[in-house]
Write a protein that holds these residues in place. Structure first.
Motif, mmCIF file in Angstrom:
data_model
loop_
_atom_site.group_PDB
_atom_site.id
_atom_site.type_symbol
_atom_site.label_atom_id
_atom_site.label_comp_id
_atom_site.label_asym_id
_atom_site.label_seq_id
_atom_site.Cartn_x
_atom_site.Cartn_y
_atom_site.Cartn_z
ATOM 1 N N TYR A 18 0.857 -1.189 0.000
ATOM 2 C CA TYR A 18 0.000 0.000 0.000
ATOM 3 C C TYR A 18 0.893 1.239 0.000
ATOM 4 O O TYR A 18 2.135 1.110 -0.024
ATOM 5 C CB TYR A 18 -0.938 0.000 1.216
ATOM 6 N N ALA A 19 0.310 2.411 -0.001
ATOM 7 C CA ALA A 19 1.097 3.651 0.058
ATOM 8 C C ALA A 19 0.530 4.555 1.134
ATOM 9 O O ALA A 19 -0.657 4.481 1.471
ATOM 10 C CB ALA A 19 1.077 4.364 -1.295
ATOM 11 N N LEU A 20 1.405 5.410 1.668
ATOM 12 C CA LEU A 20 0.967 6.424 2.624
ATOM 13 C C LEU A 20 0.579 7.676 1.869
ATOM 14 O O LEU A 20 1.161 7.992 0.827
ATOM 15 C CB LEU A 20 2.109 6.776 3.572
ATOM 16 N N GLY A 21 -0.363 8.397 2.419
ATOM 17 C CA GLY A 21 -0.644 9.729 1.904
ATOM 18 C C GLY A 21 0.108 10.749 2.733
ATOM 19 O O GLY A 21 0.160 10.619 3.965
ATOM 20 N N ILE A 288 -7.049 7.760 1.574
ATOM 21 C CA ILE A 288 -6.394 6.696 2.363
ATOM 22 C C ILE A 288 -6.857 5.337 1.853
ATOM 23 O O ILE A 288 -6.055 4.407 1.666
ATOM 24 C CB ILE A 288 -6.710 6.864 3.869
ATOM 25 N N ARG A 289 -8.155 5.218 1.574
ATOM 26 C CA ARG A 289 -8.671 3.931 1.085
ATOM 27 C C ARG A 289 -8.155 3.638 -0.327
ATOM 28 O O ARG A 289 -7.817 2.510 -0.660
ATOM 29 C CB ARG A 289 -10.197 3.906 1.136
ATOM 30 N N GLY A 293 -4.347 2.261 2.733
ATOM 31 C CA GLY A 293 -3.786 2.422 4.078
ATOM 32 C C GLY A 293 -4.728 2.096 5.216
ATOM 33 O O GLY A 293 -4.311 2.006 6.378
ATOM 34 N N GLN A 294 -6.013 1.902 4.918
ATOM 35 C CA GLN A 294 -6.997 1.686 5.992
ATOM 36 C C GLN A 294 -6.697 0.406 6.771
ATOM 37 O O GLN A 294 -6.329 -0.611 6.191
ATOM 38 C CB GLN A 294 -8.429 1.662 5.424
#
Ligand code: 13P
Length: 305
Positions: A18-21, A288-289, A293-294
């Motif tokens: 996943y990735a971070l915002g 985020i979704r 990242g959720q």
């Protein structure tokens, strides 16, 4: 305190697909909105302030200590892991000041500088930041800007994988922002992303990659970008836009008779700025979704800082 080193967050994201915002704030309302969204989604997040749009005299006077102190106060009781970034300073000195003012990651906006000058400044920043436990991001390649309804790319150039590898080795940065078709400040349509170039950069460098210009990044390319090594998306323009739209929609109801104290800065339901904050919470939760990242917060160990 929920602060976690940026490299740890980025490596966790990369390892788990996943990735971070990094959702760029400009005041306490937007900052609290990002924290609220991260907690609602049980997601790790990168919070912080961008220097690009801020006036140097303000930044160079009390701006950086003020932003650092405010951010540290607001993250203190956040229930999800966060990194605290001073993004895109105009000068090396501003980024160095960020290290002393509580930020856990810093970045100079050096992408338009001659490469040798950028490399020297970023390496100097790393030499100061790392012993203080602060991470450094840098951009190699230069994004076009969207200004006045057109894409201005006179000085833009895409990231070259071999040069990016040399830059990372010479500077020892923790995260590399790349230019692969992404556009800064794009509010009309979406950018065209060169995913093959992104993969080639990822194969050449051994640090997590960041995409700036998250507002105009095509949602349908997010999964492929993450698969190709992107661990961080920067989003700015879209947040200010929804904030302003919500505030304007609410100020339209002002008859002139209500107490201005209730409407501006009260943090009550009647506060126009709270309407802006709610709009930012909603968009950040969606993003985020989108980045996956959720629910990831519980698998990241928080430091005891
Ligand atoms: P946008 O404003 O285009 O989302 O880009 C933000 C950014 O890249 C901040 O570094």
């Amino acid at each position: 305190m929920p602060l976690v080193p940026l490299p740890e967050l980025l490596n966790h994201a990369r390892a788990n697909g996943y990735a971070l915002g990094y959702f760029e704030s400009w005041d306490s309302y937007s900052f609290e909105a990002v924290l609220a969204a991260a907690q609602a989604e049980q997601a790790p997040v990168i919070v912080g302030f961008g220097a690009t749009m801020l006036a140097d005299p303000w930044l160079d006077h009390r701006g950086i200590p003020f932003l650092g102190a405010m951010g540290r106060a607001l993250v203190a009781d956040c229930a999800t892991p966060v990194a605290f970034l001073l993004n895109e300073t105009h000068t090396l000195e501003q980024a160095q000041r960020g290290i002393d003012c509580g930020f856990t990651a810093v970045m100079i906006d050096s992408h338009r500088w001659p490469v040798a000058q950028a490399q020297e400044a970023v390496a100097a920043l790393v030499r100061t930041a790392h012993p203080a436990g602060v991470a450094v991001e840098a951009e190699f390649g230069s994004l076009p800007d969207y200004i006045g309804e057109s894409i201005v790319d006179a000085h833009a150039y895409m990231t070259d994988p071999a040069q990016a590898r040399d830059f990372v080795q010479a500077t020892d940065v923790d995260c590399l922002a790349v230019a692969v078709g992404n556009v800064h400040l794009l509010t009309s349509g979406t950018a065209t992303i060169d995913l093959a170039r992104l993969q080639a950069i990822s194969d050449a460098v051994d640090v997590p990659l960041a995409i700036h210009g998250g507002t105009g990044f095509p949602p349908e390319d997010v999964a492929a970008a993450i698969a190709a090594g992107v661990a961080k998306f920067n989003v700015g323009t879209r947040l200010k836009k929804v904030f302003l739209e919500a505030v304007l929609a609410n100020t339209g109801t002002w008859t002139g008779r209500e107490s201005v104290h209730d409407l501006v800065g009260s943090h009550k339901e009647s506060d126009f700025l709270e309407a802006g904050k709610s709009a930012v919470v909603s968009v950040v939760r969606d993003l985020i979704r989108l980045y996956g990242g959720q629910g990831r917060a519980s698998s990241i160990g928080a430091s005891n800082e």
